[in-house]
Design an enzyme around this catalytic site. Sequence first.
Site, mmCIF file in Angstrom:
data_model
loop_
_atom_site.group_PDB
_atom_site.id
_atom_site.type_symbol
_atom_site.label_atom_id
_atom_site.label_comp_id
_atom_site.label_asym_id
_atom_site.label_seq_id
_atom_site.Cartn_x
_atom_site.Cartn_y
_atom_site.Cartn_z
ATOM 1 N N SER A 113 -16.581 17.807 -8.001
ATOM 2 C CA SER A 113 -15.569 18.982 -8.450
ATOM 3 C C SER A 113 -16.700 20.092 -9.092
ATOM 4 O O SER A 113 -17.550 19.698 -9.453
ATOM 5 C CB SER A 113 -14.552 18.435 -9.194
ATOM 6 O OG SER A 113 -13.872 17.422 -8.455
HETATM 7 N N1 SAM Z 1 -14.228 12.889 -9.223
HETATM 8 C C1 SAM Z 1 -15.066 13.039 -7.922
HETATM 9 C C2 SAM Z 1 -16.352 13.376 -8.666
HETATM 10 O O1 SAM Z 1 -16.879 13.408 -9.645
HETATM 11 O O2 SAM Z 1 -17.413 13.566 -7.626
HETATM 12 C C3 SAM Z 1 -14.630 14.406 -7.195
HETATM 13 C C4 SAM Z 1 -13.945 13.718 -6.287
HETATM 14 S S1 SAM Z 1 -13.151 14.399 -4.857
HETATM 15 C C5 SAM Z 1 -12.559 16.048 -5.461
HETATM 16 C C6 SAM Z 1 -11.853 13.796 -4.601
HETATM 17 C C7 SAM Z 1 -11.927 12.074 -4.294
HETATM 18 O O3 SAM Z 1 -10.692 11.364 -4.124
HETATM 19 C C8 SAM Z 1 -12.531 11.825 -2.627
HETATM 20 O O4 SAM Z 1 -13.728 11.251 -3.034
HETATM 21 C C9 SAM Z 1 -11.441 11.204 -2.071
HETATM 22 O O5 SAM Z 1 -11.949 10.490 -1.064
HETATM 23 C C10 SAM Z 1 -10.611 10.548 -3.173
HETATM 24 N N2 SAM Z 1 -9.500 10.181 -2.738
HETATM 25 C C11 SAM Z 1 -8.410 10.808 -2.136
HETATM 26 N N3 SAM Z 1 -7.461 9.966 -1.982
HETATM 27 C C12 SAM Z 1 -7.543 9.005 -2.762
HETATM 28 C C13 SAM Z 1 -6.859 7.695 -2.965
HETATM 29 N N4 SAM Z 1 -5.510 7.753 -2.562
HETATM 30 N N5 SAM Z 1 -7.178 6.726 -4.037
HETATM 31 C C14 SAM Z 1 -8.741 6.743 -4.224
HETATM 32 N N6 SAM Z 1 -9.302 8.064 -4.111
HETATM 33 C C15 SAM Z 1 -8.885 9.147 -3.196
#
Ligand code: SAM
Length: 263
Positions: A113
């Site tokens: 992000s």
């Molecule tokens: N917090 C992260 C970072 O610091 O890099 C950024 C995350 S990215 C915007 C969103 C993440 O949420 C992705 O890696 C995606 O695979 C994960 N995600 C999506 N749906 C999810 C779920 N149901 N449970 C856990 N993770 C999930």
Amino acid sequence: MHYFLNNLNINNYRTNSYLIVLVLSCLLLTSYSTQISASSSEDLNYMKKRQKMVQLIEDDVKRTSVYLDKEALDPKVMQAMNTIPRHKFVPEGWRDDAYQNNPLPIGHGQTISQPYIVAIMTDLLKLSEHDKVLEIGTGSGYQAAILANLVDQVYSIEIIEPLGLRAAQLFKQLDYKNISSKVGDGYYGWEEHAPFDAIIVTAAASHIPHLLIEQLKPGGHMMIPVGSHFITQQLLLVTKAEDGHITIRQILPVRFVPLTGDH
Ligand code: SAM
């Protein structure tokens, strides 16, 4: 004479050995100090870039103060943003861009992000040092590392296995002892460690998952982007009062990757 010559040879041999050891030590020291100065000049370069990133975040916070209802974020949050080496959480090819105030690709169609978003979401959770926080969407692990700098314990769930495993390896390598992570669907929370003082969802959900509300402590806060992948999402601050009453404050429009899974 013979004894004397032998003694001379021995002395020569000793002198030569001392010389060899001395030369080798000097060579080792030189290469070690070259390595140190290379890595410290690299660290210094990243540190300067990080300081600029923090200034950009401060500017963005001022610009969006009407949404945030504040002109500046908690200094402890800004200190964490100024400390955590974001370049270590992005793929090697993106390291030079790690301190731009932008999201970056981390593989598997996912992103780390934007630093401004990480900072405001962390700030709005109103964390205290002994808190236990749940993160949904470990991704690169950067947000978890920021949280780990501010609270006692962080739990983080990632649905994409290779991302979850890579982040877990990085936490170990960087010695984050207060982050527990797992691969799974974060929609269901992490019952075993609930309740949490704060919950942060870093992918956009179509609604607020009721299990996450259940796993939030009375008095706790949750940050979650809600909305479709195709239209603008809203970043929501969900607060659970001591009596369990839920209030929702809309913070600002955002754009996140979607919360996936079979739910
Ligand atoms: N917090 C992260 C970072 O610091 O890099 C950024 C995350 S990215 C915007 C969103 C993440 O949420 C992705 O890696 C995606 O695979 C994960 N995600 C999506 N749906 C999810 C779920 N149901 N449970 C856990 N993770 C999930």
